[in-house]
Motif scaffolding. Structure first.
Motif, short mmCIF file in Angstrom:
data_model
loop_
_atom_site.label_atom_id
_atom_site.label_comp_id
_atom_site.label_asym_id
_atom_site.label_seq_id
_atom_site.Cartn_x
_atom_site.Cartn_y
_atom_site.Cartn_z
N UNK A 36 -16.16 -8.77 60.49
CA UNK A 36 -17.27 -8.53 59.49
C UNK A 36 -17.65 -9.81 58.96
N UNK A 37 -18.96 -10.16 58.75
CA UNK A 37 -19.53 -11.10 58.42
C UNK A 37 -19.96 -11.04 56.92
N UNK A 38 -19.58 -11.91 55.92
CA UNK A 38 -19.90 -11.63 54.68
C UNK A 38 -20.01 -12.88 53.94
N UNK A 39 -20.81 -12.88 52.92
CA UNK A 39 -21.06 -14.01 52.29
C UNK A 39 -19.97 -14.04 51.25
N UNK A 40 -18.95 -13.04 51.17
CA UNK A 40 -17.91 -13.14 49.94
C UNK A 40 -16.66 -13.59 50.72
N UNK A 41 -16.79 -14.52 51.73
CA UNK A 41 -15.36 -15.07 52.32
C UNK A 41 -14.28 -15.42 51.23
N UNK A 42 -14.83 -16.34 50.09
CA UNK A 42 -13.80 -16.89 49.41
C UNK A 42 -13.11 -15.74 48.53
N UNK A 43 -13.76 -14.79 48.11
CA UNK A 43 -13.40 -13.70 47.15
C UNK A 43 -12.47 -12.73 48.23
N UNK A 44 -12.62 -12.58 49.15
CA UNK A 44 -12.11 -12.04 50.12
C UNK A 44 -10.74 -12.66 50.63
N UNK A 45 -10.67 -14.07 50.81
CA UNK A 45 -9.50 -14.59 50.98
C UNK A 45 -8.53 -14.93 49.73
N UNK A 46 -9.07 -14.95 48.81
CA UNK A 46 -8.60 -15.05 47.46
C UNK A 46 -7.77 -13.71 47.24
N UNK A 47 -8.56 -12.59 47.51
CA UNK A 47 -7.74 -11.17 47.23
C UNK A 47 -6.46 -10.99 48.29
N UNK A 48 -6.72 -11.43 49.37
CA UNK A 48 -5.87 -11.15 50.64
C UNK A 48 -4.50 -12.23 50.25
N UNK A 49 -4.90 -13.21 49.91
CA UNK A 49 -3.72 -14.23 49.52
C UNK A 49 -3.00 -13.65 48.28
N UNK A 50 -3.51 -13.20 47.08
CA UNK A 50 -2.92 -12.34 46.14
C UNK A 50 -2.17 -11.15 46.62
N UNK A 51 -2.44 -10.40 47.54
CA UNK A 51 -1.78 -9.32 48.09
C UNK A 51 -0.49 -9.81 48.96
N UNK A 52 -0.70 -10.91 49.71
CA UNK A 52 0.59 -11.48 50.31
C UNK A 52 1.41 -11.99 49.32
N UNK A 53 1.00 -12.69 48.06
CA UNK A 53 2.18 -13.17 47.12
C UNK A 53 2.67 -11.85 46.32
N UNK A 54 2.03 -11.03 46.15
CA UNK A 54 2.20 -10.05 45.15
C UNK A 54 2.38 -8.67 45.79
N UNK A 55 2.81 -8.39 47.11
CA UNK A 55 2.65 -7.36 47.78
C UNK A 55 3.34 -6.12 47.19
N UNK A 56 4.62 -6.31 46.23
CA UNK A 56 5.25 -5.26 45.72
C UNK A 56 4.43 -4.67 44.53
N UNK A 57 3.46 -5.68 43.81
CA UNK A 57 2.92 -5.29 42.42
C UNK A 57 1.44 -5.69 42.63
N UNK A 58 0.73 -5.53 43.79
CA UNK A 58 -0.42 -5.89 43.99
C UNK A 58 -1.66 -5.19 43.21
N UNK A 59 -1.08 -3.78 43.19
CA UNK A 59 -2.48 -3.00 42.14
C UNK A 59 -2.50 -3.40 40.76
#
Length: 97
Positions: free
Chosen positions: A43-66
């Protein structure tokens, strides 16, 4: 076993895909593989930075990600909405109708 922790022989190592999907025959040439990207998301998107930040947050806070990642999710959704609107406008401008 000799050397490393691998239990593949030298012959088998050439055939092993190391967890990557097996490519259909029409993709088997090395030029096609070299021209393609790493095999990550297609998936090619201009929102790569936001995508990476959200995925990094999920990895760090997987139990409380919501609760912990809401601001990252919202930023990514907003960026994707804006990108979608830009694409719709570009399509409308290029349309003959």
């Amino acid at each position: 076993m000799t050397g490393g922790s691998s239990n593949l022989s030298d012959v088998d190592a050439d055939k092993h895909n190391y967890g990557q999907p097996i490519r259909p025959p029409h993709h088997s040439s090395t030029s096609a593989i070299n021209e393609s990207k790493s095999g990550a998301s297609k998936q090619y998107t201009d929102c790569r930075v936001q995508q990476r930040e959200s995925l990094a947050c999920i990895e760090e806070n997987y139990q409380n990600k919501d609760q912990a990642c809401v601001k990252y999710f919202e930023a990514y959704k907003k960026c994707r909405r804006e990108e979608h609107e830009r694409k719709l406008e570009a399509n409308a401008r290029s349309s003959a109708w």
